[in-house]
Scaffold this active site. Sequence first.
Site, PDB file in Angstrom:
ATOM      1  N   GLY A 283      11.418   1.970  12.548  1.00 27.78           N
ATOM      2  CA  GLY A 283      12.395   1.004  13.013  1.00 27.78           C
ATOM      3  C   GLY A 283      12.544  -0.194  12.092  1.00 27.78           C
ATOM      4  O   GLY A 283      13.355  -1.088  12.369  1.00 27.78           O
ATOM      5  N   HIS A 285      12.124   0.334   8.265  1.00 24.26           N
ATOM      6  CA  HIS A 285      12.705   0.903   7.052  1.00 24.26           C
ATOM      7  C   HIS A 285      14.081   1.510   7.287  1.00 24.26           C
ATOM      8  O   HIS A 285      14.942   1.457   6.396  1.00 24.26           O
ATOM      9  CB  HIS A 285      11.784   1.979   6.473  1.00 24.26           C
ATOM     10  CG  HIS A 285      10.584   1.442   5.764  1.00 24.26           C
ATOM     11  ND1 HIS A 285       9.496   0.943   6.433  1.00 24.26           N
ATOM     12  CD2 HIS A 285      10.303   1.326   4.433  1.00 24.26           C
ATOM     13  CE1 HIS A 285       8.595   0.534   5.547  1.00 24.26           C
ATOM     14  NE2 HIS A 285       9.061   0.761   4.331  1.00 24.26           N
ATOM     15  N   ASP A 308       4.192   6.402   4.738  1.00 22.79           N
ATOM     16  CA  ASP A 308       4.218   5.503   3.575  1.00 22.79           C
ATOM     17  C   ASP A 308       3.275   4.323   3.826  1.00 22.79           C
ATOM     18  O   ASP A 308       3.501   3.218   3.338  1.00 22.79           O
ATOM     19  CB  ASP A 308       5.641   5.016   3.278  1.00 22.79           C
ATOM     20  CG  ASP A 308       5.803   4.481   1.859  1.00 22.79           C
ATOM     21  OD1 ASP A 308       4.906   4.717   1.027  1.00 22.79           O
ATOM     22  OD2 ASP A 308       6.816   3.812   1.578  1.00 22.79           O
ATOM     23  N   LEU A 343      10.661  -4.144   0.927  1.00 27.22           N
ATOM     24  CA  LEU A 343       9.585  -3.592   1.725  1.00 27.22           C
ATOM     25  C   LEU A 343       8.533  -2.965   0.815  1.00 27.22           C
ATOM     26  O   LEU A 343       8.859  -2.369  -0.212  1.00 27.22           O
ATOM     27  CB  LEU A 343      10.130  -2.552   2.700  1.00 27.22           C
ATOM     28  CG  LEU A 343      11.111  -3.090   3.755  1.00 27.22           C
ATOM     29  CD1 LEU A 343      11.713  -1.937   4.559  1.00 27.22           C
ATOM     30  CD2 LEU A 343      10.411  -4.076   4.688  1.00 27.22           C
TER      31      LEU A 343
END
Length: 419
Positions: A283, A285, A308, A343
């Site tokens: 929610g 990325h 990840d 990110l």
Amino acid sequence: MSIPTSGSTSATYQIVNGRIVTPTQVIDNGVIQVENGIIRYAGTAAEAPAFSPALSSALQADSAQQGTDAAATVTTYDAAGGLVVPGFVDIHVHGGMGQDFMDSSPEVLDTITSFHASQGTTAILATTMTAPHEDIARVLEQVHAYVRADRMPGAQVEGVHLEGPFISPKWPGAQNPGHIVLPNVEWLEEWHAAYPGLIKQLTLAPEREGALELIRWLREHQITAAAGHTDATYEQIMDAVDAGLNHAVHTFNAMTPLHHRKPGVAGAVLGTPAIHAEIIADGIHVHPAAVSLLAQLKQDHNLILITDAMSAAGLGDGNYMLGDQPVKVINGVATLPEDSGTLAGSRLTMIEGFRFLIEKAGLSILRASEAASGNPARQLGIYDQTGSLEAGKRADMLILDEQMELKQIFIKGNEFVYN
């Protein structure tokens, strides 16, 4: 540090009263029978055969030697109406509990794999960062020795995913741009010769000089060629598919986006069944609607849930490292310190991503299980061993309660306990 241990029960037991998630259906009031760590039966209670480990000659011999009744050693687990799903397979994960695969040692590998095992991951790829040749070579050496030692207490390391260093300087994300280099087949030949079969996936930018040659080499050696951190056009991706590219890392992130006149990498991934698509379902990325759209288009065993996750997974806000890149985590979101818009991995776990796919993206339990277990196992070439609850496969299994919280974890048939 928490110490991983195996449960006290043997690897021969049965699970009853569960909602068994098989590749084709969810079986209510299901039963799984496990003998010596291998699934012998997964199906309805009504059709379950009589189960006794006395059927196993190995167990009979062991019982005779110890003067015990083999049938008395059978343990029964009551799933209490909860889900029983195959263990998760995470093919893109950088670390956890303050540790990073780039710093691999037996202790680091134990820490990362045991933490992720506690979150339902039973098989894992140690994922590197864009880094100098010697740093990547050291990780490969350490992971190779770790796998050969065959003493993995947590998630089983199935190999290495090299994320870079052959990526685009235009889309580095949280990768260190100073270490980006052009694709180099000689590096892969060297590493493959030293550690045959260890490298399972390589992420690269297909538009870079020498990339198509490297993709062809990868496919000849049964290594997944993945597009990621790439500035490629739609046409360049399709050329790469012709050369053997069949995977995309963290879809929608660090790639050229979909535009109606320039479909880009995202458009190629969405429209090409041959490309298996990773997704970070946190929610943060990717919006849930985009996850749902991807899932609607990837229905042929080609949607793959990943975390990840970086070293902050399992821990709170603060300052961490991703490879040699400093990362800050604020309110659970990992970014570069001077660029809150970039990110830097995630704190996601596979059980959280599994629930997200169902609760936020609207996938069925079957589809979510396939994305979290079956599909990545297929892509790794280990689906004959794990990734589904079927007779003959190793008992990598999770029991979830009615809220889809982890209740029990089994790896290679043994109960995993994380203290």
